[in-house]
Design a protein around this motif. Structure first.
Motif, mmCIF file in Angstrom:
data_model
loop_
_atom_site.group_PDB
_atom_site.id
_atom_site.type_symbol
_atom_site.label_atom_id
_atom_site.label_comp_id
_atom_site.label_asym_id
_atom_site.label_seq_id
_atom_site.Cartn_x
_atom_site.Cartn_y
_atom_site.Cartn_z
ATOM 1 N N SER A 1 0.834 -1.206 0.000
ATOM 2 C CA SER A 1 0.000 0.000 0.000
ATOM 3 C C SER A 1 0.869 1.256 0.000
ATOM 4 O O SER A 1 0.592 2.213 -0.727
ATOM 5 C CB SER A 1 -0.919 -0.011 1.215
ATOM 6 O OG SER A 1 -1.634 1.179 1.315
ATOM 7 N N GLN A 2 1.941 1.252 0.806
ATOM 8 C CA GLN A 2 2.848 2.398 0.852
ATOM 9 C C GLN A 2 3.536 2.593 -0.497
ATOM 10 O O GLN A 2 3.657 3.714 -0.982
ATOM 11 C CB GLN A 2 3.895 2.210 1.958
ATOM 12 C CG GLN A 2 4.911 3.322 2.054
ATOM 13 C CD GLN A 2 4.347 4.636 2.532
ATOM 14 O OE1 GLN A 2 3.303 4.678 3.168
ATOM 15 N NE2 GLN A 2 5.032 5.717 2.231
ATOM 16 N N ALA A 3 3.972 1.500 -1.114
ATOM 17 C CA ALA A 3 4.632 1.592 -2.419
ATOM 18 C C ALA A 3 3.671 2.138 -3.474
ATOM 19 O O ALA A 3 4.055 2.972 -4.302
ATOM 20 C CB ALA A 3 5.169 0.228 -2.836
ATOM 21 N N ALA A 4 2.422 1.691 -3.434
ATOM 22 C CA ALA A 4 1.424 2.191 -4.387
ATOM 23 C C ALA A 4 1.165 3.679 -4.163
ATOM 24 O O ALA A 4 1.067 4.452 -5.126
ATOM 25 C CB ALA A 4 0.126 1.404 -4.252
ATOM 26 N N ASP A 5 1.079 4.085 -2.899
ATOM 27 C CA ASP A 5 0.870 5.509 -2.589
ATOM 28 C C ASP A 5 2.045 6.347 -3.071
ATOM 29 O O ASP A 5 1.864 7.449 -3.590
ATOM 30 C CB ASP A 5 0.667 5.715 -1.091
ATOM 31 C CG ASP A 5 -0.700 5.243 -0.617
ATOM 32 O OD1 ASP A 5 -1.568 4.964 -1.468
ATOM 33 O OD2 ASP A 5 -0.889 5.162 0.612
ATOM 34 N N GLU A 6 3.265 5.845 -2.898
ATOM 35 C CA GLU A 6 4.448 6.579 -3.350
ATOM 36 C C GLU A 6 4.468 6.696 -4.866
ATOM 37 O O GLU A 6 4.805 7.748 -5.411
ATOM 38 C CB GLU A 6 5.716 5.889 -2.852
ATOM 39 C CG GLU A 6 5.960 6.076 -1.366
ATOM 40 C CD GLU A 6 7.116 5.253 -0.840
ATOM 41 O OE1 GLU A 6 7.753 4.505 -1.628
ATOM 42 O OE2 GLU A 6 7.396 5.345 0.364
ATOM 43 N N GLN A 7 4.110 5.621 -5.550
ATOM 44 C CA GLN A 7 4.107 5.641 -7.011
ATOM 45 C C GLN A 7 3.059 6.595 -7.566
ATOM 46 O O GLN A 7 3.282 7.258 -8.567
ATOM 47 C CB GLN A 7 3.861 4.229 -7.557
ATOM 48 C CG GLN A 7 4.998 3.725 -8.361
ATOM 49 C CD GLN A 7 4.759 2.310 -8.863
ATOM 50 O OE1 GLN A 7 3.768 1.666 -8.562
ATOM 51 N NE2 GLN A 7 5.693 1.839 -9.649
ATOM 52 N N GLU A 8 1.918 6.666 -6.900
ATOM 53 C CA GLU A 8 0.828 7.516 -7.371
ATOM 54 C C GLU A 8 0.903 8.933 -6.808
ATOM 55 O O GLU A 8 0.035 9.757 -7.087
ATOM 56 C CB GLU A 8 -0.513 6.878 -7.010
ATOM 57 C CG GLU A 8 -0.738 5.547 -7.726
ATOM 58 C CD GLU A 8 -1.948 4.809 -7.205
ATOM 59 O OE1 GLU A 8 -2.734 5.407 -6.429
ATOM 60 O OE2 GLU A 8 -2.118 3.642 -7.567
ATOM 61 N N GLY A 9 1.912 9.205 -5.985
ATOM 62 C CA GLY A 9 2.104 10.543 -5.446
ATOM 63 C C GLY A 9 1.180 10.894 -4.299
ATOM 64 O O GLY A 9 1.002 12.066 -3.988
ATOM 65 N N ARG A 10 0.584 9.901 -3.657
ATOM 66 C CA ARG A 10 -0.316 10.156 -2.531
ATOM 67 C C ARG A 10 0.370 10.005 -1.174
ATOM 68 O O ARG A 10 -0.230 10.295 -0.157
ATOM 69 C CB ARG A 10 -1.495 9.191 -2.575
ATOM 70 C CG ARG A 10 -2.434 9.439 -3.730
ATOM 71 C CD ARG A 10 -3.560 8.457 -3.692
ATOM 72 N NE ARG A 10 -2.970 7.117 -3.833
ATOM 73 C CZ ARG A 10 -3.629 5.986 -3.738
ATOM 74 N NH1 ARG A 10 -4.894 5.979 -3.466
ATOM 75 N NH2 ARG A 10 -3.028 4.823 -3.906
ATOM 76 N N ALA A 11 1.624 9.552 -1.159
ATOM 77 C CA ALA A 11 2.327 9.327 0.105
ATOM 78 C C ALA A 11 2.651 10.658 0.775
ATOM 79 O O ALA A 11 2.939 11.648 0.105
ATOM 80 C CB ALA A 11 3.606 8.528 -0.136
ATOM 81 N N GLU A 12 2.582 10.667 2.098
ATOM 82 C CA GLU A 12 2.875 11.892 2.840
ATOM 83 C C GLU A 12 4.380 12.160 2.804
ATOM 84 O O GLU A 12 5.183 11.281 3.084
ATOM 85 C CB GLU A 12 2.406 11.749 4.284
ATOM 86 C CG GLU A 12 2.515 13.023 5.075
ATOM 87 C CD GLU A 12 1.917 12.891 6.455
ATOM 88 O OE1 GLU A 12 0.983 13.659 6.750
ATOM 89 O OE2 GLU A 12 2.366 12.021 7.209
#
Length: 120
Positions: free
Chosen positions: A74-85
């Motif tokens: 989930s963290q990797a997907a958020d980072e790839q999509e630019g949603r990670a904090e």
């Protein structure tokens, strides 16, 4: 004598529910203590039978591995999509909070390093 299987301090509600369900589906008898009203204890899941405790720990290990892998994905997907904090994102969203925390950190460091020299 019962052994503490899981201390519920800082355990998210969804994770505690999943662990309870894991124990129920595998027919492991447990009981739960509730948190104290004054916050001294956070409650926990307890298992009385030593054999069931060993089995529960094995199941918990597999569950935690699965949950860890899911969180990392989930963290990797958020980072790839630019949603990670990120730091810059937090600075833009809450500048007062970030600057206040940085000032507090610098003040603590300065006091920690300078105070011994001032007291000599």
């Amino acid at each position: 004598m019962a052994k503490l299987f899981l201390n519920l301090r800082n355990v998210p509600g969804d994770e505690a529910d999943e662990v309870r369900e894991l124990l129920r589906t595998n027919a492991i008898d447990f009981y739960e203590t509730q948190p104290s009203p004054w916050g001294i204890s956070a409650g926990g899941l307890w298992i009385e039978d030593a054999d069931q405790l060993v089995r529960a720990k094995t199941l918990m290990s597999a569950y935690q591995t699965s949950r860890r892998d899911q969180a990392r994905a989930s963290q990797a997907a958020d980072e790839q999509e630019g949603r990670a904090e990120t730091f810059m994102g937090l600075l833009q969203a809450r500048p007062g909070y970030v600057i206040g925390m940085l000032v507090a950190m610098v003040a603590i460091i300065v006091l920690t390093l300078a105070l011994p020299w001032l007291l000599l």
